[in-house]
Design a protein around this motif. Structure first.
Motif, PDB file in Angstrom:
ATOM      1  N   CYS A 298       0.773  -1.114  -0.170  1.00 36.63           N
ATOM      2  CA  CYS A 298       0.001  -0.001  -0.037  1.00 36.63           C
ATOM      3  C   CYS A 298       0.840   1.097  -0.034  1.00 36.63           C
ATOM      4  O   CYS A 298       2.023   1.197   0.258  1.00 36.63           O
ATOM      5  CB  CYS A 298      -0.995  -0.171   1.090  1.00 36.63           C
ATOM      6  SG  CYS A 298       0.099   0.610   2.763  1.00 36.63           S
ATOM      7  N   GLY A 300       0.930   3.746   1.749  1.00 39.58           N
ATOM      8  CA  GLY A 300       0.684   4.346   3.119  1.00 39.58           C
ATOM      9  C   GLY A 300       0.081   5.802   3.288  1.00 39.58           C
ATOM     10  O   GLY A 300      -0.403   6.385   2.201  1.00 39.58           O
ATOM     11  N   CYS A 301      -0.298   6.141   4.382  1.00 41.25           N
ATOM     12  CA  CYS A 301      -1.258   7.321   4.599  1.00 41.25           C
ATOM     13  C   CYS A 301      -1.085   7.911   6.028  1.00 41.25           C
ATOM     14  O   CYS A 301      -0.257   7.314   6.560  1.00 41.25           O
ATOM     15  CB  CYS A 301      -2.767   7.108   4.182  1.00 41.25           C
ATOM     16  SG  CYS A 301      -3.285   5.931   5.167  1.00 41.25           S
ATOM     17  N   ARG A 303      -2.778   7.093   8.375  1.00 38.23           N
ATOM     18  CA  ARG A 303      -3.011   6.018   9.353  1.00 38.23           C
ATOM     19  C   ARG A 303      -1.715   5.275   9.757  1.00 38.23           C
ATOM     20  O   ARG A 303      -1.820   4.593  10.965  1.00 38.23           O
ATOM     21  CB  ARG A 303      -3.991   4.861   8.819  1.00 38.23           C
ATOM     22  CG  ARG A 303      -5.399   5.512   8.601  1.00 38.23           C
ATOM     23  CD  ARG A 303      -6.027   4.456   8.163  1.00 38.23           C
ATOM     24  NE  ARG A 303      -6.542   3.519   9.085  1.00 38.23           N
ATOM     25  CZ  ARG A 303      -7.578   3.784   9.997  1.00 38.23           C
ATOM     26  NH1 ARG A 303      -8.335   4.777   9.653  1.00 38.23           N
ATOM     27  NH2 ARG A 303      -7.870   2.647  11.004  1.00 38.23           N
ATOM     28  N   THR A 304      -0.587   5.507   8.933  1.00 39.97           N
ATOM     29  CA  THR A 304       0.600   4.933   9.822  1.00 39.97           C
ATOM     30  C   THR A 304       1.662   5.827   9.439  1.00 39.97           C
ATOM     31  O   THR A 304       2.202   6.220   8.448  1.00 39.97           O
ATOM     32  CB  THR A 304       0.953   3.539   8.928  1.00 39.97           C
ATOM     33  OG1 THR A 304       2.317   3.161   9.481  1.00 39.97           O
ATOM     34  CG2 THR A 304       0.993   3.755   7.427  1.00 39.97           C
ATOM     35  N   MET A 342       1.421  -4.464   4.080  1.00 47.43           N
ATOM     36  CA  MET A 342       0.469  -3.522   4.028  1.00 47.43           C
ATOM     37  C   MET A 342       0.695  -2.809   5.337  1.00 47.43           C
ATOM     38  O   MET A 342       1.025  -3.216   6.399  1.00 47.43           O
ATOM     39  CB  MET A 342      -0.975  -4.031   4.107  1.00 47.43           C
ATOM     40  CG  MET A 342      -1.359  -4.800   2.844  1.00 47.43           C
ATOM     41  SD  MET A 342      -1.441  -3.870   1.206  1.00 47.43           S
ATOM     42  CE  MET A 342      -2.786  -3.076   1.550  1.00 47.43           C
ATOM     43  N   GLY A 343       0.376  -1.385   5.156  1.00 47.28           N
ATOM     44  CA  GLY A 343       0.474  -0.695   6.634  1.00 47.28           C
ATOM     45  C   GLY A 343      -0.256  -0.649   7.518  1.00 47.28           C
ATOM     46  O   GLY A 343      -0.058  -0.110   8.699  1.00 47.28           O
ATOM     47  N   CYS A 344      -1.664  -0.971   7.384  1.00 44.37           N
ATOM     48  CA  CYS A 344      -2.619  -0.877   8.529  1.00 44.37           C
ATOM     49  C   CYS A 344      -3.791  -1.958   8.644  1.00 44.37           C
ATOM     50  O   CYS A 344      -3.927  -2.804   7.615  1.00 44.37           O
ATOM     51  CB  CYS A 344      -3.063   0.213   8.991  1.00 44.37           C
ATOM     52  SG  CYS A 344      -4.534   0.848   7.831  1.00 44.37           S
ATOM     53  N   VAL A 346      -6.903  -1.509   7.570  1.00 45.66           N
ATOM     54  CA  VAL A 346      -7.903  -1.041   6.818  1.00 45.66           C
ATOM     55  C   VAL A 346      -8.197  -2.056   5.669  1.00 45.66           C
ATOM     56  O   VAL A 346      -9.194  -2.641   5.500  1.00 45.66           O
ATOM     57  CB  VAL A 346      -7.757   0.427   6.472  1.00 45.66           C
ATOM     58  CG1 VAL A 346      -8.831   0.857   5.351  1.00 45.66           C
ATOM     59  CG2 VAL A 346      -7.957   1.446   7.749  1.00 45.66           C
ATOM     60  N   ASN A 347      -7.070  -2.179   4.938  1.00 45.34           N
ATOM     61  CA  ASN A 347      -6.923  -3.198   3.788  1.00 45.34           C
ATOM     62  C   ASN A 347      -5.866  -4.389   4.046  1.00 45.34           C
ATOM     63  O   ASN A 347      -5.794  -4.965   3.055  1.00 45.34           O
ATOM     64  CB  ASN A 347      -6.321  -2.182   2.507  1.00 45.34           C
ATOM     65  CG  ASN A 347      -7.725  -1.442   1.964  1.00 45.34           C
ATOM     66  OD1 ASN A 347      -8.838  -1.436   2.108  1.00 45.34           O
ATOM     67  ND2 ASN A 347      -6.973  -0.142   1.590  1.00 45.34           N
TER      68      ASN A 347
HETATM   69  S1  SF4 Z   1      -3.696   0.087   4.099  1.00 44.10           S
HETATM   70 FE1  SF4 Z   1      -3.930   1.347   5.749  1.00 44.10          FE
HETATM   71  S2  SF4 Z   1      -1.799   2.635   5.885  1.00 44.10           S
HETATM   72 FE2  SF4 Z   1      -2.033   1.510   3.841  1.00 44.10          FE
HETATM   73  S3  SF4 Z   1      -2.829   3.266   2.338  1.00 44.10           S
HETATM   74 FE3  SF4 Z   1      -4.570   1.684   3.307  1.00 44.10          FE
HETATM   75  S4  SF4 Z   1      -5.336   2.897   5.282  1.00 44.10           S
HETATM   76 FE4  SF4 Z   1      -3.278   3.696   4.843  1.00 44.10          FE
END
Ligand code: SF4
Length: 421
Positions: A298, A300-301, A303-304, A342-344, A346-347
């Motif tokens: 992902c 990233g955004c 949320r991380t 993946m970073g969090c 959510v997905n």
């Molecule tokens: S998986 Fe989480 S950290 Fe990665 S882009 Fe989606 S919401 Fe942001």
């Protein structure tokens, strides 16, 4: 893409490689060493080959270079590298092939640019000599027309005819047609001189995306020769990558193109092999070929805020590519492996379940644990500072179990093997 949706072509054998519609699209590259430096050139060819270049072009521009081609071939053979060498000839190719016959024998294919052979009867003679040498040596030829070095007498002839026409076209349209005519007329001359049709490959390189697409669509519709695709002078960095990808993807999607090269200007410090990686990634992301396991990550955004997942995605990508030199022989089919980083949450879990192996790292404020999914099932939960090494160990174990001897995902590799010593 099935072979039936490819534009149908002759099949051209170049040593152990076949170029044409019955074969996968072949990845090519070109050295930027001085060919007269046999050691440096052989080492770069080997490096490009190990990165996945299935044929490598070297410039043969002067007697010092021509004199070293056989030595370069020998050095590669001694290193266990069987990658075919393509000789790039301009202006003096006939003289070099005459003076250094061993050069013509050591090369697997000649690239001849009809715009740089010479004018009039003398140019025709030089072209004929090179074609005869190729035919005698049993070599294939790429007739490579280039926008920047178009045969000026042909361009003038066509421009004059256009001006005299009752419905003249725009000069740009005439120039594009001149590129195509130059390639097709030269191919016809080569065939008339005795070069078999299944020894001829064509290219018509231009530097603008829309022009390239138009020219190749037209050229592809008028002949059965395999086509080499490349956006010439694509540029540096992301511009070169994006422009090449935009042009080549459209054509490949239409089944046009049998070999590709990405003509990137290397940024200082960037390895020459980058052009090979980009070519492979175009083919793999389009689903046309598989070369190396794919990493889904992902972007990233907010949320991380941690960079752990970015570093892990980068490290795993590098690791998988480096391993492929050995894995492609040891674990056939491993190039189809999919890994998600993946970073969090959510997905993360969703993407991880879709991949063969996936890890979902904790986002800001989440419990500091990283669930790992294997074949869609949650297998283990990692935590602590040693997360990257533990995840790589899981990937290695998965590869050995599934792609090793008797592995259930092991399959005949579609990668063309590069011999290694
Ligand atoms: S998986 Fe989480 S950290 Fe990665 S882009 Fe989606 S919401 Fe942001």
């Amino acid at each position: 893409m099935s072979t039936s949706s490819r534009r149908q072509t002759y099949q051209v054998k170049i040593d152990h490689i076949t170029v044409g519609s019955q074969s996968p699209v072949i990845v090519q590259s070109m050295t930027n060493t001085d060919t007269a430096d046999a050691e440096a050139t052989a080492l770069q060819v080997q490096e490009l080959s190990e990165a996945g270049s299935e044929m490598v072009r070297i410039t043969v521009n002067n007697p010092d270079s021509a004199a070293k081609v056989a030595e370069i071939r020998q050095r590669l053979d001694d290193m266990g590298c069987n990658t075919p060498l393509i000789g790039d000839f301009h202006f003096n190719g006939e003289r070099l092939l005459a003076e250094f016959p061993e050069c013509g024998r050591a090369l697997s294919k000649y690239r001849i640019n009809p715009g740089n052979v010479g004018k009039g009867a003398k140019g025709d003679e030089k072209f004929a000599f090179m074609i005869r040498m190729a035919a005698e040596n049993g070599k294939a030829v790429r007739i490579g027309v280039n926008w920047g070095s178009l045969d000026q007498s042909l361009a003038k002839r066509m421009m004059d005819a256009n001006l005299a026409s009752s419905s003249p076209q725009q000069p740009e349209a005439v120039m594009k047609e001149a590129l195509i005519v130059s390639a097709l007329e030269s191919a016809q001359k080569a065939a008339d001189l005795g070069l078999p049709e299944d020894k001829i490959i064509l290219s018509c390189k231009v530097s603008a995306v829309q022009d390239l697409i138009q020219v190749y669509r037209e050229l592809g519709g008028r002949c059965r020769y395999p086509l080499h695709l490349g956006l010439t002078e694509a540029g540096m960095g992301s511009k070169g990558i994006v422009a090449s990808t935009a042009a080549l993807s459209v054509l490949l999607q239409e089944g046009i193109g049998d070999t590709i090269r990405i003509s990137l200007t290397p940024e200082p410090g960037t390895p020459r092999t980058q052009e090979v990686v980009v070519a492979q990634e175009i083919l793999q992301t389009m689903g046309l070929r598989s070369f190396t396991p794919m990493v889904t990550a992902c972007p990233g955004c907010g949320r991380t805020t941690s960079t752990v997942f970015q570093e892990l995605a980068r490290d795993i990508q590098h690791y998988l590519r480096e391993q492929m030199i050995v894995w492609r022989l040891q674990y056939p089919g491993v190039e189809n492996l999919n890994v998600a980083v993946m970073g969090c949450v959510v997905n993360g879990p969703g993407e991880s379940k879709l991949a063969d192996i996936g890890i979902s790292l904790p986002g800001t404020g989440e419990t500091p644990i990283a669930p790992v999914y294997v074949d869609g099932e949650r297998k283990v939960t990692l935590k602590g500072d040693n997360l990257a090494a533990e995840f790589l160990a899981i990937v290695r174990e998965y590869v050995e179990t599934n792609y090793g001897e008797n592995g259930r995902k092991r399959e005949r590799s579609r990668i063309i093997p590069i011999q290694t010593a």
